[in-house]
Design a protein around this motif. Structure first.
Motif, PDB file in Angstrom:
ATOM      1  N   ARG A  50      -6.882   7.641  -0.722  1.00  0.00           N
ATOM      2  CA  ARG A  50      -7.010   7.373   0.701  1.00  0.00           C
ATOM      3  C   ARG A  50      -6.980   5.870   0.972  1.00  0.00           C
ATOM      4  N   LYS A  51      -6.425   5.502   2.108  1.00  0.00           N
ATOM      5  CA  LYS A  51      -6.473   4.132   2.640  1.00  0.00           C
ATOM      6  C   LYS A  51      -5.739   3.127   1.767  1.00  0.00           C
ATOM      7  N   GLN A  52      -4.645   3.552   1.150  1.00  0.00           N
ATOM      8  CA  GLN A  52      -3.755   2.592   0.487  1.00  0.00           C
ATOM      9  C   GLN A  52      -2.748   2.096   1.523  1.00  0.00           C
ATOM     10  N   SER A  53      -3.068   1.008   2.235  1.00  0.00           N
ATOM     11  CA  SER A  53      -2.200   0.578   3.331  1.00  0.00           C
ATOM     12  C   SER A  53      -2.184  -0.935   3.509  1.00  0.00           C
ATOM     13  N   THR A  54      -2.681  -1.686   2.536  1.00  0.00           N
ATOM     14  CA  THR A  54      -2.790  -3.135   2.704  1.00  0.00           C
ATOM     15  C   THR A  54      -1.482  -3.870   2.475  1.00  0.00           C
ATOM     16  N   ASN A  55      -0.475  -3.174   1.945  1.00  0.00           N
ATOM     17  CA  ASN A  55       0.781  -3.807   1.586  1.00  0.00           C
ATOM     18  C   ASN A  55       1.931  -2.967   2.114  1.00  0.00           C
TER      19      ASN A  55
ATOM     20  N   GLU B 292      -4.255  10.490   2.053  1.00  0.00           N
ATOM     21  CA  GLU B 292      -4.652  10.333   3.457  1.00  0.00           C
ATOM     22  C   GLU B 292      -4.729   8.862   3.848  1.00  0.00           C
ATOM     23  N   GLY B 293      -4.152   8.546   4.998  1.00  0.00           N
ATOM     24  CA  GLY B 293      -4.289   7.208   5.556  1.00  0.00           C
ATOM     25  C   GLY B 293      -3.555   6.128   4.800  1.00  0.00           C
ATOM     26  N   ASN B 294      -2.504   6.496   4.068  1.00  0.00           N
ATOM     27  CA  ASN B 294      -1.725   5.514   3.328  1.00  0.00           C
ATOM     28  C   ASN B 294      -0.474   5.121   4.113  1.00  0.00           C
ATOM     29  N   ARG B 295       0.164   4.043   3.695  1.00  0.00           N
ATOM     30  CA  ARG B 295       1.430   3.720   4.346  1.00  0.00           C
ATOM     31  C   ARG B 295       2.459   4.802   4.037  1.00  0.00           C
TER      32      ARG B 295
ATOM     33  N   PHE C  49       1.589   6.860   7.389  1.00  0.00           N
ATOM     34  CA  PHE C  49       2.694   6.390   8.207  1.00  0.00           C
ATOM     35  C   PHE C  49       3.942   7.216   7.883  1.00  0.00           C
ATOM     36  N   VAL C  50       4.245   7.374   6.592  1.00  0.00           N
ATOM     37  CA  VAL C  50       5.293   8.287   6.137  1.00  0.00           C
ATOM     38  C   VAL C  50       4.628   9.315   5.241  1.00  0.00           C
TER      39      VAL C  50
END
Length: 462
Positions: free
Chosen positions: A261-266, A288-291, A313-314
């Motif tokens: 979850r929450k892998q979205s910093t890059n 969940e909640g990743n890019r 996001f995708v």
């Protein structure tokens, strides 16, 4: 006759001088006691360390060494099959530019104590070169690697806590991996917690290994696997890494029960990346909640089923992937549900898409209308990333509905499901925002009541 007040004043003056001298004397005694060698105080910690290597040297093969509470000096080398036990108050400190503990013998066991590896070189708190090592319940604070296992087999690494202890501003390239295996087969890595390292767990050319129930936080890649045929990655959790799990160049491997979850910093962040993966099973994972929830690239012959793909996001991204089977996955609240580039012959069946309005004439839970994944959003953002700001706006949805170019080439689920599996992890995740919506609605009602009272009371006062 002398004035008595003069004597009294003189006595008081002497008393003050004596008091000052006494304070000065006490201060000097405290300084001597606590700072006996001036600048040497800074190095007194090193003199107080108990040398650990002589204790190891005096032991015989098969011995169990119980370390008493205290601080011990490294580095040390273990060349016999001994066991070293302690508790967290037993601390092995290493300031040298070599690994704190190097294991050269088979059958060595370490458990319970703390290691402070303060060398900023790319060395490790523990380096294993022998087989059948058991490393359990250690607390490792490192400015290099946590553990390095090389040309070994049957290592057991359980319940260790590994934390980056270097500068907060250090880049990934300046850090080491938490647990790093190379050419080390049949290993078992379970229930470790790794925070702030370059990669949490890195396995290369290490076949038939098990990575299970580990927790990875704030790393580059939580789990990074290359050439680990016949292995399993199960029940791990990762949050706020750049990528949760990067699985590359493997066959006959199981990726199951993980939660990323929450892998979205890059811009390249993703929950799970499968690259050059074949004949493997990827099931029952939650992203969940990743890019990007799941990225499947240059992979074939895989079974990808019963995964929960939520609020990414995708949701699922296919690139040069073919002949994979996607079944019973659940995709909810993703901006772009799925996309495919040069990915023919993939089979999509019985997946749930929350944005799809199907038609179930025979009430078997499967829509008679197929669901084609519209590539409009992805093609638009590939031309200009600023268009992401307008996703799901009414105008963008309208334009998406009008877009039909190349429809026969769109990735299509031939038999989409009409509802979610009520027993899945995804369903439990969806319940949380539902409760939040109820709280939000109650808040609006209370706000309306309060506004009405204020207005009503104001009218009465007039």
């Amino acid at each position: 006759m002398r004035n008595p007040w003069v004597k009294l004043g003189t006595f008081k003056s002497c008393e003050k001088s004596t008091g000052r001298g006494l304070v000065f004397l006490i201060g000097m005694m405290i300084f001597i006691l606590f700072f006996p060698h001036g600048k040497a105080m800074a190095g007194s910690g090193e003199r107080d360390l108990i040398p650990l290597q002589p204790i190891i040297d005096r032991s015989a093969p098969g011995d169990i060494i119980h370390l008493a509470s205290g601080r011990y000096s490294g580095p040390v080398t273990i060349d016999k099959n001994i066991t070293i036990q302690g508790d967290p108050t037993v601390i092995v400190v290493n300031e040298k530019t070599t690994s704190a503990i190097t294991i050269q013998s088979d059958g060595v066991k370490l458990s319970g104590f703390t290691i402070e590896h303060n060398a900023n070189e790319l060395t490790a708190a523990i380096q294993v070169e022998g087989a059948k090592s058991e490393i359990t319940d250690l607390h490792i604070q490192t400015q290099g690697y946590g553990m390095i296992i090389r040309n070994s087999s049957q290592a057991t690494i359980q319940r260790n806590n590994i934390t980056w202890a270097g500068s907060d501003s250090a880049s990934s390239g300046q850090k080491g991996n938490g647990i790093d295996l190379y050419n080390s087969h049949d290993s078992y890595i379970e229930a470790n917690e790794i925070t702030g390292m370059r990669d949490g767990i890195y396995l290369e050319n290490s076949r038939k290994s098990t990575v299970q129930n580990n927790r990875l936080l704030h790393t580059r890649y939580g789990i990074h696997c290359m050439y680990i045929d016949g292995s399993s990655v199960m029940d791990n959790t990762g949050e706020e890494n750049m990528t949760g799990a990067m699985i590359m160049g493997v066959k006959n491997t199981v990726i199951s029960g993980n939660s990323f979850r929450k892998q979205s910093t890059n811009v390249h962040s993703q929950g799970i990346l499968l690259y050059d993966v074949h004949q493997s099973s990827i099931h029952n994972n939650v992203v969940e909640g990743n890019r990007v929830g799941m990225n499947i690239a240059e992979s074939s012959g895989n079974e990808i089923h019963d995964n929960a793909v939520l609020r990414n996001f995708v949701g699922i991204q296919l690139v040069l992937a073919e002949a994979n089977e996607f079944t019973r996955n659940q995709l909810v609240s993703n901006v772009i549900e799925a996309s495919a580039l040069d990915s023919p012959n993939n089979v999509l069946m019985e997946n749930y898409w929350d944005s799809f309005q199907g038609l179930d004439l025979n009430r078997d839970g499967i829509s008679e209308i197929s669901y084609a994944i519209n590539p409009f959003y992805e093609q638009l953002v590939s031309r200009n990333s600023a268009y992401q700001l307008f996703f799901q706006s009414p105008g963008m949805v309208f334009l998406s509905d009008l877009f039909t170019e190349g429809r026969e080439q769109w990735t299509t689920d031939k038999s989409p499901r009409m509802s979610m599996d009520t027993g899945s992890d995804l369903n439990m995740s969806v319940e949380r925002p539902a409760r939040s919506n109820v709280v939000w609605m109650l808040g609006l009602i209370l706000l309306g009541v309060a506004t009405f009272i204020i207005i009503y009371m104001g009218v009465l006062r007039k």
